[in-house]
Design an enzyme around this catalytic site. Structure first.
Site, PDB file in Angstrom:
ATOM      1  CG  HIS A  95      19.076 101.308   0.820  1.00  0.00           C
ATOM      2  ND1 HIS A  95      17.784 101.002   1.188  1.00  0.00           N
ATOM      3  CD2 HIS A  95      18.976 102.186  -0.194  1.00  0.00           C
ATOM      4  CE1 HIS A  95      16.942 101.675   0.422  1.00  0.00           C
ATOM      5  NE2 HIS A  95      17.646 102.399  -0.431  1.00  0.00           N
ATOM      6  CB  CYS A 125      16.307 105.258   1.374  1.00  0.00           C
ATOM      7  SG  CYS A 125      16.635 105.795  -0.321  1.00  0.00           S
ATOM      8  CD  GLU A 156      18.497  98.863   3.980  1.00  0.00           C
ATOM      9  OE1 GLU A 156      19.180  99.744   4.534  1.00  0.00           O
ATOM     10  OE2 GLU A 156      17.618  99.106   3.137  1.00  0.00           O
TER      11      GLU A 156
HETATM   12  N1  GLN Z   1      11.544 107.263  -3.379  1.00  0.00           N
HETATM   13  C1  GLN Z   1      12.749 107.850  -2.883  1.00  0.00           C
HETATM   14  C2  GLN Z   1      13.713 108.214  -3.998  1.00  0.00           C
HETATM   15  O1  GLN Z   1      13.607 107.704  -5.089  1.00  0.00           O
HETATM   16  C3  GLN Z   1      13.416 106.945  -1.866  1.00  0.00           C
HETATM   17  C4  GLN Z   1      13.885 105.648  -2.415  1.00  0.00           C
HETATM   18  C5  GLN Z   1      14.153 104.602  -1.371  1.00  0.00           C
HETATM   19  O2  GLN Z   1      13.675 104.690  -0.243  1.00  0.00           O
HETATM   20  N2  GLN Z   1      14.880 103.556  -1.749  1.00  0.00           N
HETATM   21  O3  GLN Z   1      14.595 109.003  -3.786  1.00  0.00           O
END
Ligand code: GLN
Length: 539
Positions: free
Chosen positions: A513, A387, A515
């Protein structure tokens, strides 16, 4: 096994004496044992705070925010439930006081209670009872296990305990209460002490709830005398006093609970047959591999919450699953991204066989993350960006390979000249924070012949998301020409979900994600392959 609302059994798990005794793990372990006997089980968490969900909570307060397939931002315990049971949870599996009050107040405004005074009892407690029973409604589950967050005696949890009291009264043997308590060991007296447990059960009794089973967390074995004493003072049979001794891995708890016969006690109390032993061969095999790995490697996790392992719970657990799959113990070096600078990056990352750059929000620690990525890119060290970690890899590549020196994400620098990561179109009109990100499972098509397609063994996947910003497709061609390939694309929106670097042993950034989907029964392929790559680079 036939199931209907009438036959669904409800198990409530409360906690006494202190918080952090592991109600989530006990709930998941019992669920695992029941599942291993052929029952269908789901676990629900009731959280007594006023936030609608933990999506708006700082990880310092509450650890990781876990995301379900259907896009609920939930308590991290739901991650344990999924990792143990290998079945997905949903919006209905995590309820907070905020959600309860929100729906009662909405009903009041609609006029559903016209003429009535709306009160904690019965309106709030009815809503709690409704949310608990909702999961058992279609006869989908033989057991619904409901974990009540917090500690008995807290003002916040009172309505929940009252709801349990009423449900127990209505349901008879179709429900039972497991109370998890602590038996502290006093080194000076060389004794285990039962008094806090007695008091905690007394508090439950004041609220009208007699626990049926006591699970006693302890650092030393409970002998028969202690068990009898607890049974005598707390109105339970000795067989219902279950020892839960400290152990080196949460994954051993189901086996410990089986040894203590927790599942058998539950079945007997609910008048269900105890025919066979639970089928735990695969679980046992996992534990054996976990306990005696052939290799050990060190992997770095760069993030801004490095002092708090709970903030990266699912990533850490995914590495345990993937390590076990590779016959390898993964030693994790948590590295605070704010403490990384140009002068120490090499020293901070030295010796690591692979580096993960963590998800996150906001500007803090970004430079350290970007510096780490330059280091692993140039030194051919396996890299996995998740992410925000993927977004940082894109920024790093833009700055150092495409020579767009001011490239950034508009999250950190709204006025950047090269917004290689930008807010998603549909996010531009959203101004409220709670539950408004791109959340939950989305499909993704993988490029033929890509590394990720080979890893997944498929070209269509679905993964869970939680973000507002995305790769800016205006730059896609420049990235591809220079070797950073977009190998995972959302088929509907064309958003870039995966980038891979050509000519690097293992460099993958994912906007989603992975995970959240790694379980003991099904470790995630990306984590497995990342650990494999890290291991194969071993000196
Ligand atoms: N801050 C970033 C976004 O909003 C990544 C979010 C995250 O890592 N869950 O796109």
């Amino acid at each position: 096994m036939p199931t209907s609302t009438e036959t669904t059994k409800y198990i409530f798990v409360t906690g006494g004496v202190t918080s952090s005794l592991g109600k989530g793990i006990i709930s998941a372990s019992l669920a695992k044992l029941l599942q291993a006997r052929g029952y269908t089980v789901t676990i629900q968490k009731l959280d007594p705070y006023i936030n609608i969900d933990p999506g708006t909570l700082n990880p310092y307060e509450h650890g990781e925010c876990y995301v379900t397939e259907d896009g609920a931002e939930t308590d991290l315990d739901l991650g344990h439930y999924e990792r143990f049971l290998n079945t997905p949870t949903s919006q209905a599996n995590n309820v907070t006081t905020g959600k309860i009050y929100q729906s009662v107040i909405e009903k009041e405004r609609r006029g559903d209670y016209l003429g009535e005074t709306v009160q904690v009892i019965p309106h709030i407690t009815d809503e709690i009872k409704h949310r608990i029973q909702l999961l058992g409604e279609n006869g989908q589950f033989d057991f619904v296990i409901t974990e009540i967050g917090g500690t008995v005696g807290d003002i916040e949890s009172l309505p929940y305990i009252e709801a349990i009291r009423q449900l127990k009264w209505d349901m008879g043997v179709r429900s039972l209460v497991i109370h998890l308590t602590l038996i502290p060991y006093l080194a000076a007296a060389r004794e285990l002490k039962t008094k806090p447990t007695q008091h905690s059960v007394k508090t439950m009794l004041e609220y009208g709830v007699q626990p049926d089973i006591l699970v006693c967390r302890t650092e030393r074995p409970l002998n028969d005398n202690i068990k009898s004493k607890i049974a005598l003072f707390c109105n339970v049979d000795v067989s219902s006093v279950i020892e839960s001794i400290d152990t080196s891995s949460i994954y051993k708890v189901p086996l410990l609970m089986r040894q203590e016969k927790l599942d058998i006690v539950v079945l007997k109390k609910m008048k269900l047959p105890v025919t066979c032993m639970p089928e735990m061969k695969k679980w046992q095999a996992f534990i054996e591999k976990l306990e005696s790995p052939t290799h050990t490697i060190e992997i770095g996790l760069v993030g801004k919450y490095a002092e708090l392992v709970d903030s990266y719970k699912s990533i850490i657990e995914s590495l345990i699953h993937a390590g076990t799959e590779n016959d390898c113990k993964v030693d994790l070096r948590l590295i605070h991204s704010e403490q990384i600078d140009e002068n120490n990056v090499e020293e901070k990352l030295k010796g690591l066989k692979g580096v993960i750059v963590a998800p996150g929000f906001g500007d803090r620690g970004i430079d350290g993350k970007i510096l780490s990525i330059t280091y692993v890119r140039e030194n051919q060290i396996p890299f996995f960006g998740i992410c925000l970690g993927m977004q940082c890899a894109v920024i790093e590549f833009a700055r150092n390979v495409l020579s767009l020196h001011h490239a950034h994400s508009t999250e950190m620098d709204p006025d950047t000249t090269d917004p290689v990561i930008d807010i998603m179109e549909e996010q531009k009109k959203i101004h409220t924070k709670g539950g408004t990100m791109r959340l939950g499972s989305y499909p993704c098509n993988l490029a033929d012949n890509s590394k990720v397609a080979a890893i997944y063994g498929s070209t269509t996947i679905a993964e869970r998301h939680r973000h507002r910003f995305e790769f800016n497709n205006a730059y896609l061609e420049a990235f591809q020409q220079h070797g950073m390939l977009a190998t995972g694309i959302n088929p509907d929106s064309e958003l870039v979900e995966i980038v891979e670097l050509q000519g690097h042993p293992w460099f993958v950034g994912v906007q989603f994600h992975p995970e959240y989907k790694s379980t003991v029964a099904a470790p995630h392929p990306l984590f497995i392959d990342f650990v494999r790559a890290a291991l194969s680079g071993k000196a």
